[in-house]
Write a protein that holds these residues in place. Structure first.
Motif, PDB file in Angstrom:
ATOM      1  N   ILE A  13       0.816  -1.219   0.000  1.00 12.27           N
ATOM      2  CA  ILE A  13       0.000   0.000   0.000  1.00 12.27           C
ATOM      3  C   ILE A  13       0.851   1.270   0.000  1.00 12.27           C
ATOM      4  CG2 ILE A  13      -1.714   1.305   1.339  1.00 12.27           C
ATOM      5  CD1 ILE A  13      -2.800  -1.428   2.289  1.00 12.27           C
ATOM      6  N   LEU A  14       1.952   1.238   0.742  1.00 13.84           N
ATOM      7  CA  LEU A  14       2.753   2.463   0.859  1.00 13.84           C
ATOM      8  C   LEU A  14       3.957   2.469  -0.076  1.00 13.84           C
ATOM      9  CD1 LEU A  14       2.751   2.836   4.757  1.00 13.84           C
ATOM     10  CD2 LEU A  14       1.117   3.755   3.095  1.00 13.84           C
ATOM     11  N   ASN A  15       4.516   1.274  -0.383  1.00 11.14           N
ATOM     12  CA  ASN A  15       5.736   1.224  -1.203  1.00 11.14           C
ATOM     13  C   ASN A  15       5.500   0.730  -2.622  1.00 11.14           C
ATOM     14  OD1 ASN A  15       7.105   2.047   1.138  1.00 11.14           O
ATOM     15  ND2 ASN A  15       7.411  -0.075   1.812  1.00 11.14           N
ATOM     16  N   GLY A  16       4.253   0.318  -2.924  1.00  9.29           N
ATOM     17  CA  GLY A  16       3.891   0.035  -4.301  1.00  9.29           C
ATOM     18  C   GLY A  16       4.300  -1.320  -4.841  1.00  9.29           C
ATOM     19  N   THR A  17       4.610  -2.310  -3.983  1.00 12.20           N
ATOM     20  CA  THR A  17       4.937  -3.630  -4.518  1.00 12.20           C
ATOM     21  C   THR A  17       3.676  -4.312  -5.045  1.00 12.20           C
ATOM     22  OG1 THR A  17       4.635  -4.705  -2.357  1.00 12.20           O
ATOM     23  CG2 THR A  17       6.852  -3.881  -2.893  1.00 12.20           C
ATOM     24  N   ASP A  18       3.862  -5.314  -5.901  1.00  6.24           N
ATOM     25  CA  ASP A  18       2.734  -6.009  -6.511  1.00  6.24           C
ATOM     26  C   ASP A  18       1.960  -6.803  -5.443  1.00  6.24           C
ATOM     27  OD1 ASP A  18       1.452  -7.149  -9.122  1.00  6.24           O
ATOM     28  OD2 ASP A  18       1.892  -8.903  -7.865  1.00  6.24           O
ATOM     29  N   THR A  19       0.651  -6.663  -5.464  1.00 10.27           N
ATOM     30  CA  THR A  19      -0.168  -7.269  -4.403  1.00 10.27           C
ATOM     31  C   THR A  19      -0.056  -8.791  -4.402  1.00 10.27           C
ATOM     32  OG1 THR A  19      -1.729  -5.442  -4.652  1.00 10.27           O
ATOM     33  CG2 THR A  19      -2.485  -7.367  -3.404  1.00 10.27           C
ATOM     34  N   LYS A  20      -0.265  -9.417  -5.564  1.00 10.63           N
ATOM     35  CA  LYS A  20      -0.278 -10.880  -5.627  1.00 10.63           C
ATOM     36  C   LYS A  20       1.101 -11.453  -5.289  1.00 10.63           C
ATOM     37  CE  LYS A  20      -1.720 -15.023  -6.505  1.00 10.63           C
ATOM     38  NZ  LYS A  20      -2.500 -15.725  -5.480  1.00 10.63           N
ATOM     39  N   GLN A  21       2.153 -10.853  -5.846  1.00 11.02           N
ATOM     40  CA  GLN A  21       3.500 -11.360  -5.567  1.00 11.02           C
ATOM     41  C   GLN A  21       3.858 -11.212  -4.083  1.00 11.02           C
ATOM     42  OE1 GLN A  21       6.208  -9.380  -8.228  1.00 11.02           O
ATOM     43  NE2 GLN A  21       5.422 -10.407 -10.048  1.00 11.02           N
ATOM     44  N   THR A  22       3.472 -10.080  -3.497  1.00 13.09           N
ATOM     45  CA  THR A  22       3.782  -9.844  -2.079  1.00 13.09           C
ATOM     46  C   THR A  22       3.008 -10.808  -1.192  1.00 13.09           C
ATOM     47  OG1 THR A  22       4.137  -7.507  -2.593  1.00 13.09           O
ATOM     48  CG2 THR A  22       3.903  -8.085  -0.273  1.00 13.09           C
ATOM     49  N   LEU A  23       1.747 -11.061  -1.520  1.00 13.58           N
ATOM     50  CA  LEU A  23       0.962 -12.016  -0.740  1.00 13.58           C
ATOM     51  C   LEU A  23       1.543 -13.432  -0.833  1.00 13.58           C
ATOM     52  CD1 LEU A  23      -2.827 -11.126  -1.202  1.00 13.58           C
ATOM     53  CD2 LEU A  23      -1.452 -11.003   0.880  1.00 13.58           C
ATOM     54  N   THR A  24       2.035 -13.800  -2.022  1.00 12.19           N
ATOM     55  CA  THR A  24       2.638 -15.127  -2.183  1.00 12.19           C
ATOM     56  C   THR A  24       3.912 -15.251  -1.335  1.00 12.19           C
ATOM     57  OG1 THR A  24       1.741 -15.339  -4.421  1.00 12.19           O
ATOM     58  CG2 THR A  24       3.619 -16.743  -3.854  1.00 12.19           C
ATOM     59  N   ALA A  25       4.728 -14.195  -1.334  1.00 13.74           N
ATOM     60  CA  ALA A  25       5.935 -14.204  -0.486  1.00 13.74           C
ATOM     61  C   ALA A  25       5.552 -14.232   0.991  1.00 13.74           C
ATOM     62  CB  ALA A  25       6.787 -12.977  -0.797  1.00 13.74           C
ATOM     63  N   LEU A  26       4.488 -13.487   1.356  1.00 10.22           N
ATOM     64  CA  LEU A  26       4.025 -13.474   2.745  1.00 10.22           C
ATOM     65  C   LEU A  26       3.518 -14.857   3.157  1.00 10.22           C
ATOM     66  CD1 LEU A  26       3.208 -12.010   5.376  1.00 10.22           C
ATOM     67  CD2 LEU A  26       1.040 -11.406   4.250  1.00 10.22           C
ATOM     68  N   GLU A  27       2.833 -15.527   2.250  1.00 10.01           N
ATOM     69  CA  GLU A  27       2.335 -16.875   2.545  1.00 10.01           C
ATOM     70  C   GLU A  27       3.492 -17.800   2.934  1.00 10.01           C
ATOM     71  OE1 GLU A  27       0.768 -18.893  -0.858  1.00 10.01           O
ATOM     72  OE2 GLU A  27      -0.605 -20.086   0.356  1.00 10.01           O
ATOM     73  N   GLN A  28       4.585 -17.723   2.169  1.00 12.98           N
ATOM     74  CA  GLN A  28       5.750 -18.561   2.474  1.00 12.98           C
ATOM     75  C   GLN A  28       6.360 -18.176   3.817  1.00 12.98           C
ATOM     76  OE1 GLN A  28       7.019 -21.281   0.647  1.00 12.98           O
ATOM     77  NE2 GLN A  28       8.036 -21.488   2.634  1.00 12.98           N
ATOM     78  N   GLU A  29       6.438 -16.844   4.078  1.00 11.88           N
ATOM     79  CA  GLU A  29       7.022 -16.376   5.339  1.00 11.88           C
ATOM     80  C   GLU A  29       6.205 -16.859   6.533  1.00 11.88           C
ATOM     81  OE1 GLU A  29       7.423 -12.136   5.599  1.00 11.88           O
ATOM     82  OE2 GLU A  29       8.356 -12.197   7.585  1.00 11.88           O
TER      83      GLU A  29
END
Length: 424
Positions: free
Chosen positions: A401-417
């Motif tokens: 939301i603040l730094n503009g990363t891609d939503t789907k890619q960030t959620l996928t990385a978060l899922e792994q984390e």
């Protein structure tokens, strides 16, 4: 070793200790009932309630002991930061207390390890029906209720009527859903150049729209869904449009923005009133409290304190009976009046204390929040490393939301984390 690395090591050791202690607290091994001459003593622990509420507890305990002459209550109170570790070590060492005050997050963690009694096995249908359904069910895992809900709290929507009227909106007909609140914020921004409200980027935003953080077994992340992408992208668009201030605003910042009339609304609990009354008396005079708008899950998040009975209590039946007494409508109504909290029992809010208002902001907020309990449910992750999960979700929200990363890619990385956190 660097200072930062040492800090991470200490945190890891603490988490390992917590997991080991939780595992050792699980079912079985309950001590035999220890009744001395037909009289039992229950160890009752609360969190940070002495000395402010000592008169209330002395009265309610004396009342219980008079009605139950075979039971003596030994009440002890501990600081919030100390009670969980003390509870775990006490149970592991074979000296379990009998009735313990915990929040829903930790009660659920204890329940998932089989360390606390299933209340469904002890309560009658009438006793269970006395509590608000959503709050009672907040600690139900696989059909087992691991706590009795006690005192609670919900947010309300505070509204600056001066700004709302300047924007051409009618405060007598406030928004009822998050979508309507967004439209109100959009009109405020368009008409008078203010933002709707400020928002903290926390994981409970998922719960408002009914998006689960973890699967039912609490073994893996469950939020990487199209619904989560839509929720986050909507919030991102609202910040770009000025509906919501574009920052991760903690509570103190939210108070500052509302007091400075940079926003028209605030979503918060009753403590907000004291801050705004002190910081901006004129804004306080123009503020009203209305029910907080609901999201797609049609719930209002509550923050409940519970009572649990450890499975290793020596007096389970007496302990459950005392917990039911403390959380019945009469006891909860009296405690709410003493502590300015909300009850979790349906009959309590029929009391005039929760229905009559002198039109002060304090009374409005009390009545409105009590009327909101029918949709209340607790938010919690329910695993020992919940703080790490919540922190990871917040960082992902900030990046999208603040730094503009891609939503789907960030959620996928978060899922792994998150899955890696759960394996620790």
């Amino acid at each position: 070793m660097t200072k930062k690395a040492k800090g991470r090591l200490r945190l890891l050791v603490s988490m390992l200790v917590l997991v080991v202690l939780l595992s050792s607290c699980g079912g079985g091994g309950k001590k035999p009932e220890n009744v001395n001459g037909g009289k039992v003593t229950l160890q009752f622990w609360t969190i940070a309630l002495q000395p402010t509420f000592t008169p209330y507890f002395n009265r309610v305990i004396a009342d219980y002991e008079e009605k139950n002459p075979n039971v003596k209550i030994d009440w002890k109170d501990y600081p919030y930061d100390a009670v969980t570790n003390k509870l775990l070590t006490s149970i592991a060492s074979g000296s379990s207390p009998d009735v313990v005050n915990l929040n829903t997050e930790f009660a659920s963690q204890m329940g998932s390890k089989g360390a606390v009694v299933d209340m469904n096995e002890h309560l009658s249908p009438e006793e269970k029906a006395a509590y608000f359904d959503g709050i009672y069910n907040s600690t139900v895992i696989n059909g087992k209720a691991y706590a009795l809900p006690w005192y609670t709290g919900t947010e309300v929507l505070y509204m600056n009527t001066k700004l709302v009227k300047e924007a051409g909106l009618d405060p007598a007909h406030p928004p009822k859903t998050r979508e309507e609140l967004s439209e109100w914020g959009r009109q405020v921004n368009r008409k008078i150049g203010k933002a709707g409200y400020a928002q903290q980027l926390v994981s409970k935003l998922f719960a408002i729209d009914g998006i689960p953080i973890l699967n039912k077994e609490k073994t893996a992340a469950a939020f990487n869904t199209p619904e989560a992408v839509t929720m986050i992208d909507n919030l991102k668009k609202q910040m770009e449009d000025g509906v919501v201030l574009k920052e991760d605003a903690e509570f103190s910042q939210q108070v500052k923005y509302y007091a400075g009339e940079q926003v028209a609304f605030e979503l918060a609990g009753p403590t907000f009133i004291n801050f705004i009354k002190t910081a901006a008396p004129d804004v306080y005079k123009n503020t009203i409290a209305v029910p907080v708008p609901t999201g797609k899950a049609d719930v209002r998040l509550s923050n409940t304190m519970d009572l649990v009975v450890p499975t290793k209590s020596a007096h389970v039946n007496e302990a459950v009976k005392f917990a039911v007494f403390l959380t019945n409508a009469e006891s909860q109504t009296a405690f709410s009046k003493a502590a300015n909290t909300l009850p979790s029992t349906k009959d309590s809010i029929k009391d005039p204390y929760f229905t009559q208002s002198d039109q002060s902001l304090e009374a409005q907020a009390k009545v409105v929040s009590a009327q909101s309990l029918d949709k209340a449910t607790d938010y919690m992750v329910g695993v020992p490393n919940a703080k790490d999960v919540n922190s990871a979700v917040t960082r992902a929200f900030q990046n999208i939301i603040l730094n503009g990363t891609d939503t789907k890619q960030t959620l996928t990385a978060l899922e792994q984390e998150v899955n890696d956190i759960l394996k620790q």
